[in-house]
Design a protein around this motif. Structure first.
Motif, PDB file in Angstrom:
ATOM      1  N   VAL A 195       0.717  -1.424   0.035  1.00 25.19           N
ATOM      2  CA  VAL A 195       0.069  -0.204   0.095  1.00 25.19           C
ATOM      3  C   VAL A 195       0.751   1.134  -0.036  1.00 25.19           C
ATOM      4  CG1 VAL A 195      -1.687   1.339   1.252  1.00 25.19           C
ATOM      5  CG2 VAL A 195      -2.137  -1.155   1.010  1.00 25.19           C
ATOM      6  N   ALA A 196       1.885   1.241   0.737  1.00 29.22           N
ATOM      7  CA  ALA A 196       2.757   2.506   0.888  1.00 29.22           C
ATOM      8  C   ALA A 196       3.417   2.702  -0.257  1.00 29.22           C
ATOM      9  CB  ALA A 196       3.697   2.183   1.875  1.00 29.22           C
ATOM     10  N   ARG A 197       3.749   1.610  -1.192  1.00 27.07           N
ATOM     11  CA  ARG A 197       4.262   1.913  -2.469  1.00 27.07           C
ATOM     12  C   ARG A 197       3.421   2.027  -3.554  1.00 27.07           C
ATOM     13  NH1 ARG A 197       6.552  -3.100  -1.331  1.00 27.07           N
ATOM     14  NH2 ARG A 197       5.212  -4.155  -2.958  1.00 27.07           N
ATOM     15  N   ARG A 198       1.828   2.316  -3.054  1.00 34.82           N
ATOM     16  CA  ARG A 198       1.005   2.281  -3.989  1.00 34.82           C
ATOM     17  C   ARG A 198       0.808   1.444  -4.988  1.00 34.82           C
ATOM     18  NH1 ARG A 198       3.014   7.323  -2.956  1.00 34.82           N
ATOM     19  NH2 ARG A 198       1.878   9.280  -2.092  1.00 34.82           N
ATOM     20  N   ASP A 199       1.044   0.072  -4.717  1.00 38.43           N
ATOM     21  CA  ASP A 199       1.257  -1.176  -5.645  1.00 38.43           C
ATOM     22  C   ASP A 199      -0.200  -1.568  -5.436  1.00 38.43           C
ATOM     23  OD1 ASP A 199       1.475  -3.173  -6.820  1.00 38.43           O
ATOM     24  OD2 ASP A 199       3.612  -3.675  -6.131  1.00 38.43           O
ATOM     25  N   GLY A 200      -1.209  -1.365  -5.969  1.00 37.94           N
ATOM     26  CA  GLY A 200      -2.353  -1.858  -5.806  1.00 37.94           C
ATOM     27  C   GLY A 200      -2.675  -3.218  -6.372  1.00 37.94           C
ATOM     28  N   GLN A 201      -1.992  -3.424  -7.275  1.00 36.95           N
ATOM     29  CA  GLN A 201      -2.100  -4.827  -7.840  1.00 36.95           C
ATOM     30  C   GLN A 201      -1.590  -5.872  -6.819  1.00 36.95           C
ATOM     31  OE1 GLN A 201      -0.119  -5.448 -11.626  1.00 36.95           O
ATOM     32  NE2 GLN A 201      -0.805  -7.625 -11.711  1.00 36.95           N
ATOM     33  N   ARG A 202      -0.160  -5.520  -6.242  1.00 41.71           N
ATOM     34  CA  ARG A 202       0.265  -6.559  -5.331  1.00 41.71           C
ATOM     35  C   ARG A 202      -0.692  -6.736  -4.126  1.00 41.71           C
ATOM     36  NH1 ARG A 202       2.013 -11.114  -3.957  1.00 41.71           N
ATOM     37  NH2 ARG A 202       3.495 -11.229  -2.137  1.00 41.71           N
ATOM     38  N   ALA A 203      -1.323  -5.396  -3.429  1.00 42.00           N
ATOM     39  CA  ALA A 203      -2.078  -5.387  -2.620  1.00 42.00           C
ATOM     40  C   ALA A 203      -3.392  -6.492  -2.494  1.00 42.00           C
ATOM     41  CB  ALA A 203      -2.391  -4.037  -2.417  1.00 42.00           C
ATOM     42  N   GLN A 204      -3.962  -6.183  -3.731  1.00 40.36           N
ATOM     43  CA  GLN A 204      -5.092  -6.932  -4.131  1.00 40.36           C
ATOM     44  C   GLN A 204      -4.661  -8.449  -4.133  1.00 40.36           C
ATOM     45  OE1 GLN A 204      -7.914  -5.673  -7.178  1.00 40.36           O
ATOM     46  NE2 GLN A 204      -7.008  -3.700  -6.751  1.00 40.36           N
ATOM     47  N   GLN A 205      -3.148  -8.953  -4.667  1.00 35.17           N
ATOM     48  CA  GLN A 205      -2.631 -10.129  -4.662  1.00 35.17           C
ATOM     49  C   GLN A 205      -2.688 -10.745  -3.264  1.00 35.17           C
ATOM     50  OE1 GLN A 205       0.696  -9.725  -6.890  1.00 35.17           O
ATOM     51  NE2 GLN A 205      -0.350  -9.981  -8.870  1.00 35.17           N
ATOM     52  N   LEU A 206      -2.311  -9.936  -2.397  1.00 35.44           N
ATOM     53  CA  LEU A 206      -2.023 -10.282  -0.886  1.00 35.44           C
ATOM     54  C   LEU A 206      -3.315 -10.633  -0.272  1.00 35.44           C
ATOM     55  CD1 LEU A 206       0.748  -7.798   0.118  1.00 35.44           C
ATOM     56  CD2 LEU A 206       0.843 -10.453   0.087  1.00 35.44           C
ATOM     57  N   VAL A 207      -4.365  -9.695  -0.614  1.00 35.44           N
ATOM     58  CA  VAL A 207      -5.783  -9.725   0.007  1.00 35.44           C
ATOM     59  C   VAL A 207      -6.266 -11.109  -0.444  1.00 35.44           C
ATOM     60  CG1 VAL A 207      -7.970  -8.945   0.173  1.00 35.44           C
ATOM     61  CG2 VAL A 207      -6.172  -7.454   0.452  1.00 35.44           C
ATOM     62  N   ALA A 208      -6.169 -11.435  -1.692  1.00 35.52           N
ATOM     63  CA  ALA A 208      -6.959 -12.847  -2.364  1.00 35.52           C
ATOM     64  C   ALA A 208      -6.152 -13.631  -1.539  1.00 35.52           C
ATOM     65  CB  ALA A 208      -6.513 -12.420  -3.941  1.00 35.52           C
ATOM     66  N   ALA A 209      -4.815 -13.825  -1.481  1.00 35.86           N
ATOM     67  CA  ALA A 209      -4.147 -14.883  -0.918  1.00 35.86           C
ATOM     68  C   ALA A 209      -4.667 -15.056   0.506  1.00 35.86           C
ATOM     69  CB  ALA A 209      -2.685 -14.592  -0.882  1.00 35.86           C
ATOM     70  N   TYR A 210      -4.708 -13.860   1.211  1.00 39.11           N
ATOM     71  CA  TYR A 210      -5.366 -14.055   2.756  1.00 39.11           C
ATOM     72  C   TYR A 210      -6.681 -14.788   2.758  1.00 39.11           C
ATOM     73  CZ  TYR A 210      -7.267 -12.215   6.751  1.00 39.11           C
ATOM     74  OH  TYR A 210      -8.043 -11.940   8.017  1.00 39.11           O
ATOM     75  N   ASN A 211      -7.503 -14.320   1.897  1.00 45.04           N
ATOM     76  CA  ASN A 211      -8.709 -14.812   1.824  1.00 45.04           C
ATOM     77  C   ASN A 211      -8.803 -16.503   1.475  1.00 45.04           C
ATOM     78  OD1 ASN A 211     -10.122 -12.565   2.595  1.00 45.04           O
ATOM     79  ND2 ASN A 211     -10.274 -11.648   0.272  1.00 45.04           N
ATOM     80  N   GLU A 212      -8.130 -16.897   0.661  1.00 47.05           N
ATOM     81  CA  GLU A 212      -7.927 -18.185   0.177  1.00 47.05           C
ATOM     82  C   GLU A 212      -7.280 -18.909   1.450  1.00 47.05           C
ATOM     83  OE1 GLU A 212      -8.775 -21.282  -2.096  1.00 47.05           O
ATOM     84  OE2 GLU A 212      -9.270 -19.145  -2.521  1.00 47.05           O
ATOM     85  N   HIS A 213      -6.452 -18.432   2.329  1.00 48.39           N
ATOM     86  CA  HIS A 213      -5.881 -19.020   3.266  1.00 48.39           C
ATOM     87  C   HIS A 213      -6.848 -19.074   4.313  1.00 48.39           C
ATOM     88  CE1 HIS A 213      -3.950 -18.696   7.300  1.00 48.39           C
ATOM     89  NE2 HIS A 213      -2.956 -19.545   6.649  1.00 48.39           N
ATOM     90  N   SER A 214      -7.588 -18.259   4.656  1.00 53.38           N
ATOM     91  CA  SER A 214      -8.732 -18.490   5.530  1.00 53.38           C
ATOM     92  C   SER A 214      -9.832 -19.341   5.260  1.00 53.38           C
ATOM     93  CB  SER A 214      -9.587 -16.988   5.557  1.00 53.38           C
ATOM     94  OG  SER A 214      -8.671 -15.957   6.014  1.00 53.38           O
ATOM     95  N   LEU A 215     -10.208 -19.397   4.017  1.00 51.11           N
ATOM     96  CA  LEU A 215     -11.246 -20.465   3.499  1.00 51.11           C
ATOM     97  C   LEU A 215     -10.695 -21.795   3.673  1.00 51.11           C
ATOM     98  CD1 LEU A 215     -12.752 -18.638   0.399  1.00 51.11           C
ATOM     99  CD2 LEU A 215     -13.897 -19.161   2.697  1.00 51.11           C
ATOM    100  N   ASP A 216      -9.159 -21.975   3.309  1.00 50.06           N
ATOM    101  CA  ASP A 216      -8.627 -23.410   3.194  1.00 50.06           C
ATOM    102  C   ASP A 216      -8.393 -23.719   4.710  1.00 50.06           C
ATOM    103  OD1 ASP A 216      -8.528 -23.389   0.491  1.00 50.06           O
ATOM    104  OD2 ASP A 216      -6.111 -22.649   0.493  1.00 50.06           O
ATOM    105  N   LEU A 217      -7.978 -22.839   5.556  1.00 49.00           N
ATOM    106  CA  LEU A 217      -7.773 -23.141   7.037  1.00 49.00           C
ATOM    107  C   LEU A 217      -9.149 -24.011   7.570  1.00 49.00           C
ATOM    108  CD1 LEU A 217      -5.958 -23.597   9.363  1.00 49.00           C
ATOM    109  CD2 LEU A 217      -6.250 -21.029   9.995  1.00 49.00           C
ATOM    110  N   ILE A 218     -10.310 -22.971   7.404  1.00 52.38           N
ATOM    111  CA  ILE A 218     -11.592 -23.273   8.100  1.00 52.38           C
ATOM    112  C   ILE A 218     -12.004 -24.539   7.630  1.00 52.38           C
ATOM    113  CG2 ILE A 218     -13.819 -22.611   8.285  1.00 52.38           C
ATOM    114  CD1 ILE A 218     -11.985 -21.172  10.130  1.00 52.38           C
TER     115      ILE A 218
END
Length: 231
Positions: A195-218
């Motif tokens: 976010v600090a680098r204003r790298d929106g694409q990377r930020a969205q990738q990280l959020v998508a990975a986080y959500n996938e991680h949450s779903l897989d763990l549950i």
């Protein structure tokens, strides 16, 4: 002072609401638990009025349901609800990064960014250590401050509400595991830097990975205990 009683009541209302919210998220007030205003008032040693107001606040946050002539019940979220929460928080965060992040970061003070970074580091350490109780508090503060950089309180409040509900659903499942070290998402710091680098694409990738991680763990936890996620 004029109005001092009203101020005290408002403060007490907030304190009770915060305390009960933490109890629900931590699973100490489990889903389906019924209670009355009188019961809570007696346990906190206060009058019924601020308790009733605090409980209505938690109803508005979606954590409690009012039961006619019975009092209140801690809301029971389903796996389908959790999927909807994931979708909702994804849309909120993606919207922040896509439309508002650059403008917000241009206006953000160094102190605000430094605070978000501290929250990220604290949340990441707690996640790696598997300390769920500490992680919850830091994680909520992290997302609240990150969304707060946008300067739109409606976005920040809505994301906070969804994240609180997400924790309320997942914590009882996570507590089934004896050791959470290394199993919880800990990419907070990396997300802040994107976010600090204003790298929106990377930020969205990280959020998508986080959500996938949450779903897989549950899913893994539910399956490991002989249940399907829907149960």
């Amino acid at each position: 002072m004029p109005g001092s009683d009203a101020v005290k009541r408002t403060t007490l209302r907030s304190q009770i609401a915060d305390a009960l919210r933490d109890e629900v998220i931590a699973g100490r007030l489990p889903a389906g638990r019924q209670f009355t205003v009188k019961e809570i008032a007696e346990s906190y040693g206060v009058s019924a009025t601020p308790v009733r107001e605090a409980l209505l606040d938690l109803c508005a946050q979606g954590l409690l349901d009012v039961e006619l002539h019975k009092g209140y019940r801690v809301r029971e979220f389903s796996y389908a609800d959790f999927l909807d929460m994931i979708e909702a928080r994804t849309l909120i965060v993606e919207g922040v990064f896509r439309r508002s992040a650059e403008r917000a970061l241009q206006a953000a003070t160094p102190e605000a960014l430094a605070s978000v970074r501290r929250r990220a580091e604290e949340a990441g350490r707690a996640a790696l250590a598997g300390d769920l109780d500490i992680l919850i508090g830091y994680d909520l503060r992290f997302w609240r401050e990150l969304a707060g950089l946008v300067g739109n309180p409606y976005i920040s409040d809505f994301l906070d509400r969804v994240r609180i509900q997400s924790w309320a659903f997942t914590v009882p499942l996570l507590r089934r595991l004896d050791d959470l070290r290394g199993r919880l998402w800990h990419g907070h710091a990396e997300l802040v830097e994107a976010v600090a680098r204003r790298d929106g694409q990377r930020a969205q990738q990280l959020v998508a990975a986080y959500n996938e991680h949450s779903l897989d763990l549950i899913r893994a936890i539910a399956t490991g205990f002989g249940r399907t996620p829907i149960e």
